[in-house]
Structures are given as C-alpha cells and as structure tokens.
Scaffold this active site. Structure first.
Site, PDB file in Angstrom:
ATOM      1  N   CYS A  95     -25.769 -45.739  16.319  1.00  0.00           N
ATOM      2  CA  CYS A  95     -25.411 -46.040  14.929  1.00  0.00           C
ATOM      3  C   CYS A  95     -26.606 -46.472  14.072  1.00  0.00           C
ATOM      4  O   CYS A  95     -27.455 -45.654  13.764  1.00  0.00           O
ATOM      5  CB  CYS A  95     -24.280 -47.067  14.920  1.00  0.00           C
ATOM      6  N   ARG A 132     -15.293 -46.487   4.708  1.00  0.00           N
ATOM      7  CA  ARG A 132     -16.112 -46.492   5.915  1.00  0.00           C
ATOM      8  C   ARG A 132     -15.480 -45.565   6.934  1.00  0.00           C
ATOM      9  O   ARG A 132     -14.258 -45.344   6.920  1.00  0.00           O
ATOM     10  CB  ARG A 132     -16.173 -47.916   6.499  1.00  0.00           C
ATOM     11  N   HIS A 199     -20.152 -46.347  19.241  1.00  0.00           N
ATOM     12  CA  HIS A 199     -20.126 -47.645  19.900  1.00  0.00           C
ATOM     13  C   HIS A 199     -19.037 -47.492  20.962  1.00  0.00           C
ATOM     14  O   HIS A 199     -18.703 -46.393  21.361  1.00  0.00           O
ATOM     15  CB  HIS A 199     -19.720 -48.738  18.903  1.00  0.00           C
TER      16      HIS A 199
HETATM   17  N1  GLN Z   1     -25.098 -50.281   8.607  1.00  0.00           N
HETATM   18  C1  GLN Z   1     -24.908 -48.962   9.078  1.00  0.00           C
HETATM   19  C2  GLN Z   1     -23.737 -48.238   8.422  1.00  0.00           C
HETATM   20  O1  GLN Z   1     -22.810 -48.869   7.969  1.00  0.00           O
HETATM   21  C3  GLN Z   1     -24.756 -48.951  10.592  1.00  0.00           C
HETATM   22  C4  GLN Z   1     -23.481 -49.598  11.067  1.00  0.00           C
HETATM   23  C5  GLN Z   1     -23.430 -49.776  12.565  1.00  0.00           C
HETATM   24  O2  GLN Z   1     -24.436 -49.760  13.265  1.00  0.00           O
HETATM   25  N2  GLN Z   1     -22.251 -49.973  13.077  1.00  0.00           N
HETATM   26  O3  GLN Z   1     -23.775 -47.037   8.363  1.00  0.00           O
END
Ligand code: GLN
Length: 248
Positions: A95, A132, A199
């Site tokens: 990520c 998101r 993840h």
């Molecule tokens: N901050 C980054 C995003 O929102 C990565 C998020 C994460 O590593 N879970 O894309």
C-alpha cells in the site's frame, strides 16, 4: 541456512495487521529449520544496514507518516533499495510503501510526494472527492509459479495507482478494487519485488506467497536451487476456503 529480513520503518509504516507478514515469514522459515533475523530499519538506522538483508518488507501508512518516511528515503535509503531490487532481492511493499516506488503520490490534501521513481507509475488520492477503496479483495497473481491460486487480502486506500504498462501488474482483480478500481490491475512486480495494495495481512492469508518469497530469498543468497520441505497447510486452506466463500 539463515535469512535476514529487513523490516523498513516498522514504527511508522504498519497498518491493518502488516506486522503479520513478518510473523508469517518467520514462522514458515523456522518450521523448516531456517534461522531468521529481523532487522528493523527506520529513521535512526543508517542506510548501509540495507546491504546485509536477504528479504525486504515495508507496510502501509497514512499520508502523514508517508511524508516523514519519504523524506528519509529520498536521502540515501532509496538508492540502496533500488540497488537491492536490481540485484533481485525479494521485496514486498504494501500500500503506502508501494506508492513510494513510483513517480509521485498526490496525497489527499493535494501535497505532491515525490516518489523514488524506480518504476513507471503514479498515484493520485482524490481525498473527499471520491470514496476510499475499502474491503476484502481477491486477485489472481500473474507470477507464473503461483498463478493457479487466488490471493486473498484486505484493502483500504484513497490512492489510485496507474501503471504505465499494465503487464507489470502483480495480479488481476477478481473481486475488489486493486490499483484504481478501473482497470482490474493489482499491484506491480518487477524482478523479485512485489508492490501491492493487499493488507490483510497478505502473507498469513496466502501461505504459498510466503513460501515463494522465502524460497527466492534463499536461492539468491545461497546461489542454488532450493526446494522447501512441505508444511501441513490444512488449517490455512480451511481458513482460505471460508474467506473465499464469504468474499466471492
Ligand atoms: N495513505 C495511502 C492511501 O490512502 C496509503 C494507505 C495505506 O497504506 N493503507 O492511499
């Protein structure tokens, strides 16, 4: 045999159970009598430490931590990482860590975080303008030796990553969003590095990917073919079956 695992920025880059990846690598190595040393490399450690590692892992984080880590990577550690990647050292970047490897990451507040520019891709986080990308995800890996099994994970990112060349993707999305929720690509791969949004953590949920990384790390280190003794994966398989049933 011994494996030295470089765990990058564990104090800053570690969300949604990413630490479990280290535990899985350690567990499946030790079960086979392979000694494991975990080297935590963060802001205070010198870049030279990277020279000694056989396998690299870095987890994800939110934008604020990414900015801090990126400033450090741009100094010296980024150059070392690039060298390790070219030398085929197996690496897993999850990520936020994956986002560093490209051209840039446009954070949710509009800040442009310059990437390490090791690979040709970029990431844009539209912030509140779009939702998101969150949820369980199932992908099909494009790595030939593990191509026949689904990879299961969990994703939570605002950033959308666009690869210059979709053939460089790590996997094809079966369920979920992956790189951007549009083109069905997930992650990135080159030599033995994998960048991914998964993840979960990804390695305990996908024991064959863990073994894949251990095997290549040993092959590169000891310059010989390695056949890992099989482990009993009955519990892992049952858990996978259940997750796949729930997610697909
Ligand atoms: N901050 C980054 C995003 O929102 C990565 C998020 C994460 O590593 N879970 O894309």
């Amino acid at each position: 045999m011994k494996l030295i695992i470089g765990w990058l920025y564990p104090d800053l880059m570690s969300t949604y159970g990413d630490r479990g990846n280290i535990l899985a690598l350690k567990y499946r190595s030790q079960k086979r009598g392979i000694e494991v040393e975990i080297k935590k490399i963060s802001l205070l450690e010198v870049a030279e430490q990277l020279k000694t590692v056989d396998l690299i892992f870095m987890g994800g984080a939110q934008d604020r931590q990414q900015e801090i880590v990126n400033r450090d990577l741009q100094k010296e550690k980024g150059k070392y990482l690039e060298k390790l990647i070219e030398n085929k050292v197996p690496s897993l970047f999850v990520c936020g860590a994956y986002q560093f490897l490209g051209d840039y990451y446009l954070a949710a507040d509009g800040t442009k975080i310059k990437g390490l520019r090791i690979f040709d891709f970029y990431t844009v986080n539209p912030g509140l303008k779009a939702k998101r990308l969150i949820g369980n995800i199932v992908v099909k890996p494009l790595i030939p030796s593990i191509h026949d099994k689904e990879i299961i994970g969990f994703e939570n990112h605002g950033g959308r990553t666009y690869l210059a060349n979709s053939h460089m993707a790590f996997a094809k999305v079966i369920k979920g969003f992956g790189n951007n929720g549009e083109d069905l690509t997930e992650g990135f791969r080159y030599k033995n590095i994998i960048g991914t949004y998964l993840h979960g953590p990804i390695l305990p949920k996908n024991y064959f990917l863990t073994d894949y990384l251990i095997k290549i790390a040993l092959e590169i280190k000891y310059q010989q073919d390695i056949k890992l003794p099989p482990l009993n994966n009955e519990i892992e398989e049952r858990a996978r079956e259940q997750i796949l049933k729930n997610v697909l």
